[in-house]
Design a protein around this motif. Structure first.
Motif, PDB file in Angstrom:
ATOM      1  N   ALA A  67       0.837  -1.219   0.000  1.00  0.00           N
ATOM      2  CA  ALA A  67       0.000   0.000   0.000  1.00  0.00           C
ATOM      3  C   ALA A  67       0.865   1.260   0.000  1.00  0.00           C
ATOM      4  N   TRP A  68       0.284   2.336  -0.528  1.00  0.00           N
ATOM      5  CA  TRP A  68       0.943   3.647  -0.512  1.00  0.00           C
ATOM      6  C   TRP A  68       0.649   4.359   0.802  1.00  0.00           C
ATOM      7  N   ARG A  69       1.647   5.105   1.255  1.00  0.00           N
ATOM      8  CA  ARG A  69       1.494   5.971   2.401  1.00  0.00           C
ATOM      9  C   ARG A  69       1.995   7.361   2.005  1.00  0.00           C
ATOM     10  N   ILE A  70       1.604   8.359   2.780  1.00  0.00           N
ATOM     11  CA  ILE A  70       2.204   9.700   2.644  1.00  0.00           C
ATOM     12  C   ILE A  70       2.772  10.061   4.004  1.00  0.00           C
ATOM     13  N   SER A  71       3.993  10.564   4.028  1.00  0.00           N
ATOM     14  CA  SER A  71       4.665  10.836   5.308  1.00  0.00           C
ATOM     15  C   SER A  71       5.499  12.107   5.225  1.00  0.00           C
ATOM     16  N   VAL A  72       5.624  12.772   6.376  1.00  0.00           N
ATOM     17  CA  VAL A  72       6.642  13.811   6.441  1.00  0.00           C
ATOM     18  C   VAL A  72       7.985  13.096   6.407  1.00  0.00           C
ATOM     19  N   THR A  73       9.006  13.826   6.013  1.00  0.00           N
ATOM     20  CA  THR A  73      10.330  13.231   5.887  1.00  0.00           C
ATOM     21  C   THR A  73      11.224  13.685   7.048  1.00  0.00           C
ATOM     22  N   PHE A  74      12.428  13.110   7.113  1.00  0.00           N
ATOM     23  CA  PHE A  74      13.298  13.411   8.258  1.00  0.00           C
ATOM     24  C   PHE A  74      13.677  14.890   8.394  1.00  0.00           C
ATOM     25  N   PRO A  75      13.844  15.635   7.283  1.00  0.00           N
ATOM     26  CA  PRO A  75      14.123  17.070   7.504  1.00  0.00           C
ATOM     27  C   PRO A  75      13.054  17.744   8.371  1.00  0.00           C
ATOM     28  N   VAL A  76      11.799  17.391   8.178  1.00  0.00           N
ATOM     29  CA  VAL A  76      10.740  18.000   9.000  1.00  0.00           C
ATOM     30  C   VAL A  76      10.810  17.461  10.425  1.00  0.00           C
ATOM     31  N   ILE A  77      10.916  16.146  10.561  1.00  0.00           N
ATOM     32  CA  ILE A  77      10.968  15.537  11.901  1.00  0.00           C
ATOM     33  C   ILE A  77      12.137  16.107  12.699  1.00  0.00           C
ATOM     34  N   ASN A  78      13.290  16.229  12.050  1.00  0.00           N
ATOM     35  CA  ASN A  78      14.487  16.653  12.792  1.00  0.00           C
ATOM     36  C   ASN A  78      14.557  18.153  13.039  1.00  0.00           C
ATOM     37  N   HIS A  79      13.581  18.902  12.542  1.00  0.00           N
ATOM     38  CA  HIS A  79      13.538  20.335  12.864  1.00  0.00           C
ATOM     39  C   HIS A  79      12.371  20.688  13.780  1.00  0.00           C
ATOM     40  N   ALA A  80      11.624  19.674  14.217  1.00  0.00           N
ATOM     41  CA  ALA A  80      10.513  19.952  15.148  1.00  0.00           C
ATOM     42  C   ALA A  80      11.081  20.475  16.465  1.00  0.00           C
ATOM     43  N   ARG A  81      10.312  21.400  17.072  1.00  0.00           N
ATOM     44  CA  ARG A  81      10.794  21.940  18.353  1.00  0.00           C
ATOM     45  C   ARG A  81      10.773  20.861  19.433  1.00  0.00           C
ATOM     46  N   HIS A  82       9.742  20.031  19.396  1.00  0.00           N
ATOM     47  CA  HIS A  82       9.637  18.944  20.384  1.00  0.00           C
ATOM     48  C   HIS A  82       9.121  17.695  19.672  1.00  0.00           C
ATOM     49  N   LEU A  83       9.676  16.550  20.067  1.00  0.00           N
ATOM     50  CA  LEU A  83       9.231  15.264  19.524  1.00  0.00           C
ATOM     51  C   LEU A  83       8.915  14.342  20.691  1.00  0.00           C
TER      52      LEU A  83
END
Ligand code: 6PG
Length: 250
Positions: free
Chosen positions: A178-194
């Motif tokens: 199946a296809w998914r849509i996801s944010v990529t690591f550049p977005v994840i790694n620039h989040a203020r909090h995870l």
């Protein structure tokens, strides 16, 4: 080493995450008059979303300043049983006074999943504060973790793990065909909090592996999270049961 917060059981874990959500949103709303959160899908966060929709948490924040996004989405209609948006809408969004324009499901209007991903990226760039490099910056991202070490829809062995130009991408996941849509690591790694949220005995092995074994990044995508911001693992005692005392002290 990531911070870990261990709760005795799932209800206590959900309260801990709910309190963090409220605290971080108060800070963001005070500073920027908006709080942008990316929700995780799957089954673990459903009870958290239901908790956020209770009277107690409804009164704890100005929901008109909260912007609800999705870190990833299955490529299905928004009313499909597998839709992360549908799960969040039924568990929480339908019960909270969030303006409809502040709820941002991943678009599924186009038959071309790549176009839907591109449209979501355009919406993110139009709405979120950005880093100096132009990366959209979430105030908080809730991430789950699978027993194969995936997070969002960033699965081992998929091309999206290497994506550094797009902030949102479509990815075909062999294991689900199946296809998914996801944010990529550049977005994840620039989040203020995870926040990585894991609960239940079924996650104990992967949690220990990820927090204590040193294994190749590409084997376990969640280990590729190396945010500028604060990363905290929120676990219940069942998911944390194999961790060493040294890890638990973090
Ligand atoms: C999804 C999620 C995914 C999820 C993990 C854990 O769309 O399924 O975003 O990354 O968080 O697969 O799922 P569970 O909470 O069901 O174990």
């Amino acid at each position: 080493m990531a911070n870990t917060k261990i709760s005795p059981d799932l209800p206590a874990l959900n309260i801990a995450v709910a309190e963090a959500w409220i605290a971080l949103s108060a800070e963001a709303i005070a500073q920027r008059n908006a709080f942008h959160i990316a929700l995780s899908g799957g089954s673990t966060p459903k009870a958290l979303y239901q908790l956020m929709a209770t009277d107690h948490y409804r009164q704890q924040t100005d929901w008109t300043r909260q912007h609800i996004w999705f870190g990833d989405e299955r490529c299905v209609p928004h009313d499909h049983a597998d839709s992360n948006y549908r799960m969040a809408r039924e568990a929480m969004l339908d019960s909270l006074p969030i303006p409809p324009d502040n709820i941002h499901p991943v678009p599924m209007t186009d038959a071309d999943v790549g176009k839907n991903a591109q449209d979501y990226e355009t919406e993110l760039l139009a709405c979120l504060p950005k880093t100096a490099q132009g990366i959209p910056r979430f105030d908080l991202m809730l991430q789950g973790v699978g027993d194969d070490g995936h997070t969002a829809s960033l699965f081992p062995g998929t091309t999206i793990l290497q994506e550094r130009d797009k902030q949102v991408a479509a990815v075909f996941v062999e294991k689900f065909n199946a296809w998914r849509i996801s944010v990529t690591f550049p977005v994840i790694n620039h989040a203020r909090h995870l926040i990585v949220l894991a609960a239940g005995a079924g996650k104990a092995d992967i949690v220990r592996t990820l927090l204590e074994d040193k294994v190749p990044d590409a084997l376990y995508p969640v280990q590729m999270i190396s945010p500028e911001g604060q990363l905290t693992w929120y676990l219940d005692s069942a998911a944390a049961r194999l961790l060493s005392p040294e890890t638990l002290r973090n």
